[in-house]
Design a protein around this motif. Structure first.
Motif, PDB file in Angstrom:
ATOM      1  N   PRO A  33       0.842  -1.195   0.000  1.00 34.87           N
ATOM      2  CA  PRO A  33       0.000   0.000   0.000  1.00 34.87           C
ATOM      3  C   PRO A  33       0.879   1.248   0.000  1.00 34.87           C
ATOM      4  CG  PRO A  33      -0.725  -1.563   1.672  1.00 34.87           C
ATOM      5  CD  PRO A  33       0.588  -2.053   1.165  1.00 34.87           C
ATOM      6  N   PRO A  34       0.516   2.293  -0.725  1.00 37.38           N
ATOM      7  CA  PRO A  34       1.374   3.476  -0.819  1.00 37.38           C
ATOM      8  C   PRO A  34       1.540   4.221   0.501  1.00 37.38           C
ATOM      9  CG  PRO A  34      -0.732   3.853  -1.914  1.00 37.38           C
ATOM     10  CD  PRO A  34      -0.680   2.397  -1.585  1.00 37.38           C
ATOM     11  N   ASP A  35       0.635   3.982   1.472  1.00 33.69           N
ATOM     12  CA  ASP A  35       0.744   4.681   2.752  1.00 33.69           C
ATOM     13  C   ASP A  35       1.360   3.795   3.835  1.00 33.69           C
ATOM     14  OD1 ASP A  35      -1.298   2.867   2.997  1.00 33.69           O
ATOM     15  OD2 ASP A  35      -2.692   4.258   3.978  1.00 33.69           O
ATOM     16  N   ALA A  36       2.080   2.738   3.426  1.00 33.74           N
ATOM     17  CA  ALA A  36       2.613   1.796   4.411  1.00 33.74           C
ATOM     18  C   ALA A  36       3.620   2.436   5.353  1.00 33.74           C
ATOM     19  CB  ALA A  36       3.238   0.596   3.709  1.00 33.74           C
ATOM     20  N   GLU A  37       4.349   3.445   4.898  1.00 32.27           N
ATOM     21  CA  GLU A  37       5.297   4.115   5.791  1.00 32.27           C
ATOM     22  C   GLU A  37       4.556   4.759   6.965  1.00 32.27           C
ATOM     23  OE1 GLU A  37       8.602   4.368   5.660  1.00 32.27           O
ATOM     24  OE2 GLU A  37       9.115   3.569   3.687  1.00 32.27           O
ATOM     25  N   ALA A  38       3.403   5.327   6.705  1.00 28.71           N
ATOM     26  CA  ALA A  38       2.626   5.967   7.764  1.00 28.71           C
ATOM     27  C   ALA A  38       1.796   4.957   8.545  1.00 28.71           C
ATOM     28  CB  ALA A  38       1.715   7.035   7.167  1.00 28.71           C
ATOM     29  N   SER A  39       1.315   3.913   7.853  1.00 30.43           N
ATOM     30  CA  SER A  39       0.492   2.876   8.490  1.00 30.43           C
ATOM     31  C   SER A  39       1.094   1.516   8.152  1.00 30.43           C
ATOM     32  CB  SER A  39      -0.954   2.951   7.987  1.00 30.43           C
ATOM     33  OG  SER A  39      -1.527   4.208   8.278  1.00 30.43           O
ATOM     34  N   PRO A  40       2.080   1.055   8.932  1.00 27.28           N
ATOM     35  CA  PRO A  40       2.809  -0.178   8.602  1.00 27.28           C
ATOM     36  C   PRO A  40       1.878  -1.390   8.461  1.00 27.28           C
ATOM     37  CG  PRO A  40       3.974   1.043  10.289  1.00 27.28           C
ATOM     38  CD  PRO A  40       2.646   1.718  10.122  1.00 27.28           C
ATOM     39  N   VAL A  41       2.326  -2.331   7.646  1.00 28.93           N
ATOM     40  CA  VAL A  41       1.541  -3.528   7.333  1.00 28.93           C
ATOM     41  C   VAL A  41       2.428  -4.760   7.513  1.00 28.93           C
ATOM     42  CG1 VAL A  41       0.023  -2.335   5.710  1.00 28.93           C
ATOM     43  CG2 VAL A  41       2.161  -3.354   4.881  1.00 28.93           C
ATOM     44  N   PRO A  42       1.842  -5.945   7.691  1.00 32.09           N
ATOM     45  CA  PRO A  42       2.640  -7.177   7.702  1.00 32.09           C
ATOM     46  C   PRO A  42       3.229  -7.440   6.311  1.00 32.09           C
ATOM     47  CG  PRO A  42       0.477  -7.533   8.693  1.00 32.09           C
ATOM     48  CD  PRO A  42       0.421  -6.213   7.988  1.00 32.09           C
ATOM     49  N   HIS A 106      14.082 -11.195   8.655  1.00 30.92           N
ATOM     50  CA  HIS A 106      14.434 -10.179   9.657  1.00 30.92           C
ATOM     51  C   HIS A 106      14.560  -8.796   9.015  1.00 30.92           C
ATOM     52  CE1 HIS A 106      14.868 -12.559  13.295  1.00 30.92           C
ATOM     53  NE2 HIS A 106      15.472 -13.504  12.595  1.00 30.92           N
ATOM     54  N   TRP A 107      15.084  -8.753   7.792  1.00 29.44           N
ATOM     55  CA  TRP A 107      15.199  -7.478   7.088  1.00 29.44           C
ATOM     56  C   TRP A 107      13.810  -6.886   6.846  1.00 29.44           C
ATOM     57  CZ3 TRP A 107      13.656  -5.346   2.437  1.00 29.44           C
ATOM     58  CH2 TRP A 107      14.339  -4.200   2.009  1.00 29.44           C
ATOM     59  N   LEU A 108      12.880  -7.720   6.386  1.00 27.09           N
ATOM     60  CA  LEU A 108      11.522  -7.240   6.141  1.00 27.09           C
ATOM     61  C   LEU A 108      10.875  -6.744   7.435  1.00 27.09           C
ATOM     62  CD1 LEU A 108      10.219 -10.049   3.743  1.00 27.09           C
ATOM     63  CD2 LEU A 108      10.842  -7.719   3.111  1.00 27.09           C
ATOM     64  N   ALA A 109      11.034  -7.533   8.501  1.00 28.76           N
ATOM     65  CA  ALA A 109      10.406  -7.172   9.765  1.00 28.76           C
ATOM     66  C   ALA A 109      10.928  -5.850  10.311  1.00 28.76           C
ATOM     67  CB  ALA A 109      10.616  -8.288  10.787  1.00 28.76           C
ATOM     68  N   SER A 110      12.158  -5.483   9.936  1.00 27.68           N
ATOM     69  CA  SER A 110      12.766  -4.258  10.469  1.00 27.68           C
ATOM     70  C   SER A 110      12.452  -3.011   9.641  1.00 27.68           C
ATOM     71  CB  SER A 110      14.287  -4.436  10.547  1.00 27.68           C
ATOM     72  OG  SER A 110      14.857  -4.497   9.236  1.00 27.68           O
ATOM     73  N   ARG A 111      11.758  -3.181   8.508  1.00 26.72           N
ATOM     74  CA  ARG A 111      11.468  -2.020   7.662  1.00 26.72           C
ATOM     75  C   ARG A 111      10.438  -1.112   8.347  1.00 26.72           C
ATOM     76  NH1 ARG A 111      15.727  -1.476   5.521  1.00 26.72           N
ATOM     77  NH2 ARG A 111      16.215  -2.973   7.174  1.00 26.72           N
ATOM     78  N   PRO A 112      10.533   0.188   8.132  1.00 28.93           N
ATOM     79  CA  PRO A 112       9.568   1.103   8.763  1.00 28.93           C
ATOM     80  C   PRO A 112       8.143   0.906   8.264  1.00 28.93           C
ATOM     81  CG  PRO A 112      11.005   2.269   7.213  1.00 28.93           C
ATOM     82  CD  PRO A 112      11.590   0.900   7.400  1.00 28.93           C
ATOM     83  N   TRP A 113       7.970   0.300   7.078  1.00 29.62           N
ATOM     84  CA  TRP A 113       6.631   0.071   6.556  1.00 29.62           C
ATOM     85  C   TRP A 113       6.032  -1.263   7.004  1.00 29.62           C
ATOM     86  CZ3 TRP A 113       7.693  -4.293   3.976  1.00 29.62           C
ATOM     87  CH2 TRP A 113       8.934  -4.409   3.324  1.00 29.62           C
ATOM     88  N   THR A 115       4.969  -4.078  10.123  1.00 27.92           N
ATOM     89  CA  THR A 115       4.578  -4.183  11.529  1.00 27.92           C
ATOM     90  C   THR A 115       5.512  -5.072  12.333  1.00 27.92           C
ATOM     91  OG1 THR A 115       3.144  -6.077  11.060  1.00 27.92           O
ATOM     92  CG2 THR A 115       2.142  -3.870  10.947  1.00 27.92           C
ATOM     93  N   GLY A 116       6.443  -5.758  11.648  1.00 30.31           N
ATOM     94  CA  GLY A 116       7.316  -6.712  12.323  1.00 30.31           C
ATOM     95  C   GLY A 116       6.828  -8.136  12.235  1.00 30.31           C
ATOM     96  N   LYS A 117       5.643  -8.345  11.620  1.00 31.23           N
ATOM     97  CA  LYS A 117       5.103  -9.694  11.451  1.00 31.23           C
ATOM     98  C   LYS A 117       5.205 -10.094   9.987  1.00 31.23           C
ATOM     99  CE  LYS A 117       1.941  -9.282  15.354  1.00 31.23           C
ATOM    100  NZ  LYS A 117       0.534  -9.321  15.819  1.00 31.23           N
TER     101      LYS A 117
END
Length: 670
Positions: A33-42, A106-113, A115-117
């Motif tokens: 989603p284009p707003d994932a930085e503001a609203s993180p997603v799995p 782990h790299w994906l989970a650490s991205r600002p966009w 949620t860590g899941k």
């Protein structure tokens, strides 16, 4: 780049490099989603060697944008040494491959966009490594969807079956992977260093077949990555999906039985394909919607009711006339809340009673081309994939069968055959086929199984048969859901050969089967098991808009032909696997491939067996042209397998690298 899915949800697409611990970088494409930085997603990960830039691109376009449009970052990563990723790939499911996957998670989970899941999904190779990574328990990985995969790398993959060499796919898939591992990266992505990266791959290339044939028993090589070694290692929630036309369907039942993690299983009529793609045999289901319920439950904490579904949902197939292709298999969905199920009971059919063999011994000594009508090991939805009428194969086998049935018999699960036999040689193989014989005599293959008698005491050991001795052995057939109707007969066919599925031992064998000590056991489902249960349904398939790919004229060859030299007694099977053909992608890349497989054997000579794989691949862009030609051949003497392979590559019409291999590998048990 941004666009809208068919659901009017905006999706952003980006490409990036993911660093590994040793400095190698893997190439990824991310839809989110284009707003994932503001609203993180799995994040959802599909991790494959099959090249997101071309080979799987049309399939990727169906599902990754769809997931992104439903609130996920959907990520497609090329394995090390494949596609545009750096490094080299030396085998399947290596520790390096799994370690890289954990680093990616782990790299994906650490991205600002994010949620860590993280969830992981895939079909075939991607389903395998999703299971294997789940068993390593990276903390961010909460759920997986594994489709057409196996928990047992030795006895339920493309290499061995029942302890016997899978001649049909041991060679064919090794030849395919040789061609695939030497494809170049795309200069439009990696730039001018593409040629150096390609040379690195070519210099490191080694046919996987050498390794696979060097491990003919279930040893540590095969135990690595086999989740069946320790089901308790898996903690992530597992949705396991298979098809009755796919060779890996037993895995769904084993996972449902043995996993302590949350698990649900679905087995439909499908081939080796995602079940939303509409490829035969159908019917297709709304697979993406079903997986979204799984992701929403485990990655977003939404109660979607997935655990209210039956543990297993399977398609009970109605009887059909034999055919190599079904647009749809008639049937219905049935549910089981436990596995093994209390609704399924073992029914024993003795050879000398219910299967009417009579008291005398049965002599089984099959011509070596028995198995020529086995069909494709991996049906992909093509018109010649499935086994044709089995009457010719039945005539090359020894058959026992029931009288015409007086009632419907629904089978769900794994049939077994116990055979009391005497063998006249140390090394032999027995193949058992379960068939549905209609009143007109036509014979439809329902299930089959193979046992290398050398591995009858365990796949991890070699026990030669003592000629003349009598033992009882068990042949496990693949799981099936099938209804035998009244008026039809249940047939069991036994043979000592099944080429090219099974590579023959060096000597011709004769089995003397004792009907009084032999029986077929079927898992028969209670006809009243569905009473009071609401019908099981799925939504119609949804996908993102298809990629605009231009395809060029396909092969004019038949998909599958059989030739017989009557005087010489030689049989030749020629196969065009038709994986994808020639296509041009929206970014201007043109990809073309042509492949053939050939299997030949003489009726009375097991040492005449030969299998070959031939591949040609071309990739083009304006000002760039790369060509690959790869061939692999397998033969055998009484004591050795003989492997020959070659790769020739060209760029812009000029030779790049040529490689040749010749290897002789001792035959230990195969």
């Amino acid at each position: 780049m941004r666009y809208r899915t068919s659901f009017e949800r905006e999706v952003a697409v980006r490409e990036c490099w993911i660093p590994m611990h040793d400095g190698v970088r893997l190439h990824a494409r991310i839809w989110c989603p284009p707003d994932a930085e503001a609203s993180p997603v799995p994040a959802l990960l599909e991790y494959l060697p099959y090249r997101k830039g071309d080979w799987t691109a049309p399939r990727d376009a169906q599902r990754h944008p769809w997931y992104a449009g439903h609130g996920y970052a959907s990520v497609r990563v090329d394995l090390r040494g494949s596609g545009n990723s750096e490094g080299v790939m030396l085998d399947e499911y290596t520790q390096v491959e799994l370690d890289d996957a954990i680093a990616v998670i782990h790299w994906l989970a650490s991205r600002p966009w994010c949620t860590g899941k993280v969830g992981m999904f895939g079909i075939s190779w991607g389903g395998f490594n999703a299971l294997q990574v789940a068993a390593l328990r990276p903390e961010p990985l909460r759920a997986i969807v594994t489709v057409c995969s196996s928990d047992d790398r030795y006895d339920n993959d493309v290499h061995y079956t029942g302890g016997a060499v899978l001649g049909v796919d041991m060679l064919a898939w090794a030849g395919t992977m040789l061609a695939f591992t030497v494809r170049p990266p795309d200069p439009a992505v990696v730039g001018d260093r593409w040629l150096d990266m390609w040379r690195e791959r070519l210099d490191a290339a080694e046919p996987f077949l050498h390794t696979w044939l060097a491990h003919q028993q279930r040893d540590g090589y095969w135990r690595h990555g086999s989740v069946c070694e320790d089901y308790s290692a898996v903690r992530a929630a597992v949705l396991a999906v298979g098809g009755w036309a796919d060779p890996y369907r037993d895995t769904v039942f084993r996972l449902a039985e043995h996993l302590s993690a949350p698990v649900r299983g679905i087995v439909g009529p499908w081939s080796h394909q995602y079940p939303d793609r509409g490829l035969p045999p159908g019917p297709a289901i709304g697979f993406l919607q079903e997986t979204l319920r799984w992701w929403d439950r485990w990655l977003k904490g939404i109660d979607t009711g997935v655990l209210d579904e039956p543990l297993l949902r399977t398609w009970m197939q109605e009887p059909v006339a034999p055919s190599t292709h079904y647009a749809e298999r008639p049937g219905r969905w049935v549910g089981e809340d436990r596995w093994p199920s209390p609704s399924v009971a073992s029914r024993r059919y003795r050879f000398d009673a219910e299967l009417a063999a009579g008291p005398g011994p049965l002599l089984v000594a099959s011509p070596q081309h028995t198995g020529i009508d086995a069909g494709r090991f991996f049906p992909f939805g093509n018109r010649a994939d499935l086994p044709p009428d089995q009457r010719d194969e039945d005539g090359r086998s020894v058959c026992v069968h029931s009288p015409p049935l007086t009632e419907r018999v629904e089978v769900l699960g794994r049939p077994t055959v116990n055979i009391r036999l005497r063998c006249d040689v140390e090394r032999a193989t027995v193949t058992a086929r379960l068939c549905d014989v209609a009143p007109d005599g036509s014979s439809t293959l329902v299930s089959r199984g193979v046992l290398n008698l050398m591995s009858r005491r365990g796949r991890d050991r070699i026990v030669p048969w003592v000629p003349g001795e009598t033992e009882t052995v068990t042949v496990d057939l693949t799981s099936v859901g099938y209804a035998f109707p009244p008026g039809h007969r249940i047939r069991l066919a036994l043979s000592t050969a099944y080429f090219p599925w099974v590579w023959p031992h060096s000597a011709v064998a004769t089995l003397e089967v004792d009907p009084g000590g032999s029986a077929l056991t079927l898992p028969v489902r209670d006809a009243a098991a569905d009473a009071g249960r609401p019908p099981i349904t799925f939504e119609e398939p949804e996908q993102a808009p298809p990629m605009r790919v231009r395809t060029r004229g396909g092969s004019s060859r038949p998909e599958r032909t059989v030739r017989r030299d009557v005087a010489g007694g030689e049989w030749v099977l020629e196969v065009d696997p038709r994986y994808g053909g020639s296509r041009t992608f929206p970014d201007g890349l043109s990809y073309a491939e042509d492949a053939t497989e050939t299997y030949r054997i003489r009726e009375a000579d097991p040492l005449s067996a030969m299998a070959t794989s031939q591949w040609t691949i071309e990739l083009r862009r304006p000002g760039w042209h790369a060509e690959i030609r790869a061939s692999t051949q397998l033969t055998a003497t009484a004591s050795e397998f003989v492997v020959g392979a070659a790769v020739d590559t060209r760029a812009g019409g000029e030779a790049v690298v040529s490689r040749r291999w010749q290897r002789r590998i001792p035959r230990t048990s195969a």
